[in-house]
Design a protein around this motif. Structure first.
Motif, PDB file in Angstrom:
ATOM      1  N   LYS A  24      -4.369   7.129   0.178  1.00  0.00           N
ATOM      2  CA  LYS A  24      -3.382   6.244   0.816  1.00  0.00           C
ATOM      3  C   LYS A  24      -3.169   6.646   2.271  1.00  0.00           C
ATOM      4  O   LYS A  24      -3.066   5.795   3.159  1.00  0.00           O
ATOM      5  CB  LYS A  24      -2.064   6.291   0.049  1.00  0.00           C
ATOM      6  CG  LYS A  24      -2.080   5.404  -1.187  1.00  0.00           C
ATOM      7  CD  LYS A  24      -0.950   5.715  -2.133  1.00  0.00           C
ATOM      8  CE  LYS A  24       0.406   5.567  -1.472  1.00  0.00           C
ATOM      9  NZ  LYS A  24       1.477   6.059  -2.359  1.00  0.00           N
ATOM     10  N   LEU A  54       0.816  -1.225   0.000  1.00  0.00           N
ATOM     11  CA  LEU A  54       0.000   0.000   0.000  1.00  0.00           C
ATOM     12  C   LEU A  54       0.845   1.269   0.000  1.00  0.00           C
ATOM     13  O   LEU A  54       0.530   2.232  -0.708  1.00  0.00           O
ATOM     14  CB  LEU A  54      -0.923   0.009   1.224  1.00  0.00           C
ATOM     15  CG  LEU A  54      -1.666   1.316   1.491  1.00  0.00           C
ATOM     16  CD1 LEU A  54      -2.913   1.420   0.622  1.00  0.00           C
ATOM     17  CD2 LEU A  54      -2.049   1.464   2.951  1.00  0.00           C
ATOM     18  N   ILE A  70      -9.622   5.694  -4.872  1.00  0.00           N
ATOM     19  CA  ILE A  70     -10.070   4.671  -3.915  1.00  0.00           C
ATOM     20  C   ILE A  70     -10.127   3.297  -4.585  1.00  0.00           C
ATOM     21  O   ILE A  70      -9.658   2.300  -4.027  1.00  0.00           O
ATOM     22  CB  ILE A  70     -11.443   5.066  -3.322  1.00  0.00           C
ATOM     23  CG1 ILE A  70     -11.213   6.180  -2.308  1.00  0.00           C
ATOM     24  CG2 ILE A  70     -12.138   3.878  -2.685  1.00  0.00           C
ATOM     25  CD1 ILE A  70     -12.442   6.886  -1.866  1.00  0.00           C
ATOM     26  N   TRP A 117     -11.488  -0.673  11.516  1.00  0.00           N
ATOM     27  CA  TRP A 117     -10.963   0.083  10.373  1.00  0.00           C
ATOM     28  C   TRP A 117     -12.052   0.286   9.324  1.00  0.00           C
ATOM     29  O   TRP A 117     -12.254   1.387   8.817  1.00  0.00           O
ATOM     30  CB  TRP A 117      -9.772  -0.670   9.772  1.00  0.00           C
ATOM     31  CG  TRP A 117      -9.100   0.014   8.622  1.00  0.00           C
ATOM     32  CD1 TRP A 117      -8.103   0.948   8.699  1.00  0.00           C
ATOM     33  CD2 TRP A 117      -9.364  -0.165   7.224  1.00  0.00           C
ATOM     34  NE1 TRP A 117      -7.729   1.346   7.441  1.00  0.00           N
ATOM     35  CE2 TRP A 117      -8.485   0.685   6.509  1.00  0.00           C
ATOM     36  CE3 TRP A 117     -10.250  -0.968   6.499  1.00  0.00           C
ATOM     37  CZ2 TRP A 117      -8.467   0.757   5.124  1.00  0.00           C
ATOM     38  CZ3 TRP A 117     -10.234  -0.885   5.110  1.00  0.00           C
ATOM     39  CH2 TRP A 117      -9.354  -0.035   4.436  1.00  0.00           C
ATOM     40  N   GLU A 118     -12.766  -0.797   9.006  1.00  0.00           N
ATOM     41  CA  GLU A 118     -13.822  -0.701   7.995  1.00  0.00           C
ATOM     42  C   GLU A 118     -14.911   0.276   8.416  1.00  0.00           C
ATOM     43  O   GLU A 118     -15.466   1.002   7.604  1.00  0.00           O
ATOM     44  CB  GLU A 118     -14.417  -2.089   7.720  1.00  0.00           C
ATOM     45  CG  GLU A 118     -13.538  -2.912   6.821  1.00  0.00           C
ATOM     46  CD  GLU A 118     -14.055  -4.315   6.570  1.00  0.00           C
ATOM     47  OE1 GLU A 118     -15.073  -4.697   7.169  1.00  0.00           O
ATOM     48  OE2 GLU A 118     -13.414  -5.030   5.777  1.00  0.00           O
ATOM     49  N   PHE A 175      -6.236   5.515   4.364  1.00  0.00           N
ATOM     50  CA  PHE A 175      -6.243   4.079   4.657  1.00  0.00           C
ATOM     51  C   PHE A 175      -5.143   3.722   5.655  1.00  0.00           C
ATOM     52  O   PHE A 175      -5.358   2.963   6.596  1.00  0.00           O
ATOM     53  CB  PHE A 175      -6.063   3.268   3.366  1.00  0.00           C
ATOM     54  CG  PHE A 175      -7.257   3.340   2.437  1.00  0.00           C
ATOM     55  CD1 PHE A 175      -8.501   3.747   2.900  1.00  0.00           C
ATOM     56  CD2 PHE A 175      -7.136   2.987   1.096  1.00  0.00           C
ATOM     57  CE1 PHE A 175      -9.604   3.806   2.059  1.00  0.00           C
ATOM     58  CE2 PHE A 175      -8.230   3.034   0.238  1.00  0.00           C
ATOM     59  CZ  PHE A 175      -9.461   3.452   0.713  1.00  0.00           C
ATOM     60  N   TRP A 199      -7.685   0.551  -2.971  1.00  0.00           N
ATOM     61  CA  TRP A 199      -8.435  -0.383  -2.128  1.00  0.00           C
ATOM     62  C   TRP A 199      -7.856  -1.810  -2.071  1.00  0.00           C
ATOM     63  O   TRP A 199      -7.707  -2.376  -0.975  1.00  0.00           O
ATOM     64  CB  TRP A 199      -9.903  -0.434  -2.573  1.00  0.00           C
ATOM     65  CG  TRP A 199     -10.755  -1.278  -1.701  1.00  0.00           C
ATOM     66  CD1 TRP A 199     -11.150  -2.579  -1.925  1.00  0.00           C
ATOM     67  CD2 TRP A 199     -11.314  -0.912  -0.433  1.00  0.00           C
ATOM     68  NE1 TRP A 199     -11.916  -3.027  -0.886  1.00  0.00           N
ATOM     69  CE2 TRP A 199     -12.038  -2.026   0.047  1.00  0.00           C
ATOM     70  CE3 TRP A 199     -11.274   0.255   0.339  1.00  0.00           C
ATOM     71  CZ2 TRP A 199     -12.713  -2.016   1.269  1.00  0.00           C
ATOM     72  CZ3 TRP A 199     -11.947   0.278   1.564  1.00  0.00           C
ATOM     73  CH2 TRP A 199     -12.645  -0.846   2.006  1.00  0.00           C
ATOM     74  N   TYR A 236      -5.457   2.668   9.831  1.00  0.00           N
ATOM     75  CA  TYR A 236      -4.869   1.395  10.278  1.00  0.00           C
ATOM     76  C   TYR A 236      -3.818   1.646  11.374  1.00  0.00           C
ATOM     77  O   TYR A 236      -3.846   1.004  12.432  1.00  0.00           O
ATOM     78  CB  TYR A 236      -4.246   0.695   9.066  1.00  0.00           C
ATOM     79  CG  TYR A 236      -3.162  -0.307   9.382  1.00  0.00           C
ATOM     80  CD1 TYR A 236      -3.468  -1.586   9.841  1.00  0.00           C
ATOM     81  CD2 TYR A 236      -1.820   0.032   9.210  1.00  0.00           C
ATOM     82  CE1 TYR A 236      -2.459  -2.501  10.121  1.00  0.00           C
ATOM     83  CE2 TYR A 236      -0.815  -0.879   9.494  1.00  0.00           C
ATOM     84  CZ  TYR A 236      -1.137  -2.149   9.953  1.00  0.00           C
ATOM     85  OH  TYR A 236      -0.136  -3.036  10.242  1.00  0.00           O
ATOM     86  N   THR A 272      -5.303  -2.625   0.557  1.00  0.00           N
ATOM     87  CA  THR A 272      -5.575  -2.494   1.996  1.00  0.00           C
ATOM     88  C   THR A 272      -5.687  -3.864   2.678  1.00  0.00           C
ATOM     89  O   THR A 272      -5.448  -3.976   3.869  1.00  0.00           O
ATOM     90  CB  THR A 272      -6.893  -1.726   2.247  1.00  0.00           C
ATOM     91  OG1 THR A 272      -7.970  -2.427   1.604  1.00  0.00           O
ATOM     92  CG2 THR A 272      -6.810  -0.314   1.703  1.00  0.00           C
ATOM     93  N   ILE A 326     -13.430   3.893   7.987  1.00  0.00           N
ATOM     94  CA  ILE A 326     -13.331   4.250   6.568  1.00  0.00           C
ATOM     95  C   ILE A 326     -14.736   4.387   5.956  1.00  0.00           C
ATOM     96  O   ILE A 326     -15.001   5.317   5.193  1.00  0.00           O
ATOM     97  CB  ILE A 326     -12.517   3.182   5.792  1.00  0.00           C
ATOM     98  CG1 ILE A 326     -11.085   3.125   6.335  1.00  0.00           C
ATOM     99  CG2 ILE A 326     -12.526   3.461   4.293  1.00  0.00           C
ATOM    100  CD1 ILE A 326     -10.295   4.401   6.195  1.00  0.00           C
ATOM    101  N   THR A 330     -17.591   2.392  -1.468  1.00  0.00           N
ATOM    102  CA  THR A 330     -16.611   1.397  -1.043  1.00  0.00           C
ATOM    103  C   THR A 330     -16.507   0.348  -2.143  1.00  0.00           C
ATOM    104  O   THR A 330     -17.525  -0.226  -2.537  1.00  0.00           O
ATOM    105  CB  THR A 330     -17.065   0.717   0.265  1.00  0.00           C
ATOM    106  OG1 THR A 330     -17.261   1.727   1.244  1.00  0.00           O
ATOM    107  CG2 THR A 330     -16.017  -0.268   0.753  1.00  0.00           C
TER     108      THR A 330
END
Lengths: 248, 94
Positions: A96, A82, A159, A195-196, A99, A163, A103, A166, A199, A210
């Motif tokens: 970036k 990533l 994205i 995290w999900e 994300f 994605w 994290y 990730t 985001i 998404t």
């Protein structure tokens, strides 16, 4: 050796991210963003230096932060893919960072209670920094996603592009299981749900979708990288390799 | 991008108990971003504990042309300074 490997992963994520963010110096859309991205890069560099210095000590082979940063080849780097992929535009850089910082912030929040004092201390410092990185990336994601037609389209493209990379952040393997069992590290799979959620909230506010793609490139943690990392390292390491031991 | 950005004036409070002081200006598309830009541009070396950002357009400034009528009349009003009182004995720390 699990601890050494784990520290390299933590350090290399930050180090490679630093180099990518540094590329925006003097090239960001506004002078204020130039300074902001450089500040964030320096936060990441600070964490990278602490983790790599510690990694060198744990390894016991006499390698310091410079030896680890400048004298390893791409296959010896343990960062997630990533952070190495290039920034096509400002939108990619923001996505970036969004994300990664979401994290890292969850990771450091968990590492604050690590059984390893050094890791806990580094995490305590980095947790505040990454909270700001996440805040910065979030407000820009919302502004650009819910901005003009052009900015929305570019953000969605960024994205969709980033994605797939990730998934690797949350992969468990022998190294993460070993450090998690000994109470030193965190099994990244446990961070995924939170995290999900983070985001998802930001993307929804930014009117962005998404992605549903199922491609999951991986390998960074075992030294398998994209071509982009070789070019990045060539630029990052050339001075040190050409003038070994050079100082300011 | 600059065409979407307006100018903001930044005020920073260096520590508790002191007033916010004007430190400079910057560009930002809205107040939230202005606050973050101010944090990055003006407080990266621990210069402050609180930041205000104000749209530059919201500030009404005195005009340099009015300097004479605004400020000069105060020049000969020495009696406006509190220097015409006897300081009582014992009041050492006025």
């Amino acid at each position: 050796m699990s601890l050494f490997e784990y520290l390299l992963r933590l350090g290399d994520d930050s180090l490679v991210m630093t180099q990518r963010l540094g590329e925006w110096s003097a090239r960001a859309p506004e002078m204020e963003l130039d300074i902001a991205l450089s500040n964030i890069a320096l936060d990441q560099l600070g964490a990278a230096r602490l983790f790599l210095t510690y990694a060198g000590e744990v390894e016991g082979g006499g390698r310091d932060e410079d030896a680890l940063a400048y004298l390893r080849d791409d296959t010896e780097f343990r960062n997630a893919q990533l952070v190495e992929i290039g920034d096509t535009d400002f939108g990619t850089a923001i996505v970036k960072l969004l994300f990664l910082s979401a994290y890292q912030n969850l990771l450091y929040r968990a590492l604050v209670t690590s059984g390893d004092e050094r890791i806990a201390a580094i995490a305590a410092k980095a947790v505040k920094e990454t909270a700001y990185h996440l805040d910065f990336a979030s407000i820009w994601t919302v502004r650009l996603g819910d901005g003009t037609e052009e900015s929305h389209q570019r953000m969605q493209a960024a994205i969709d592009e980033v994605w797939p990379f990730t998934h690797e952040l949350f992969e468990s393997d022998d190294v993460t299981r070993s450090v998690a069992e000994s109470g030193i590290g965190v099994d990244p799979a446990t961070l995924r749900e939170a995290w999900e959620k983070t985001i998802g909230t930001v993307l929804q506010q930014a009117t962005l979708e998404t992605p549903t793609s199922t491609w999951k490139p991986t390998g960074g943690r075992t030294g398998v990288h994209t071509e982009a990392l070789s070019y990045l390292l060539a630029e990052m390491q050339v001075l040190h390799r050409a003038h070994s031991g050079a100082r300011w | 991008m600059t065409e979407h950005s307006q100018l903001w004036e930044v005020f920073v409070r260096p520590r508790r108990g002191l007033s916010h002081t004007h430190v400079g200006s910057l560009h930002a598309p809205d107040a939230e971003v202005a606050l973050r830009n101010a944090r990055d541009v003006y407080t990266r070396r621990q210069e402050g504990v609180s930041i205000w950002v104000v749209p530059a357009a919201a500030i009404t400034a005195s005009s340099p042309d009015e300097k004479d009528s605004f400020f000069d009349p105060a020049a000969d009003k020495v009696y406006r300074h509190p220097t015409f009182y006897e300081v009582p004995e014992g009041a050492g720390h006025l």
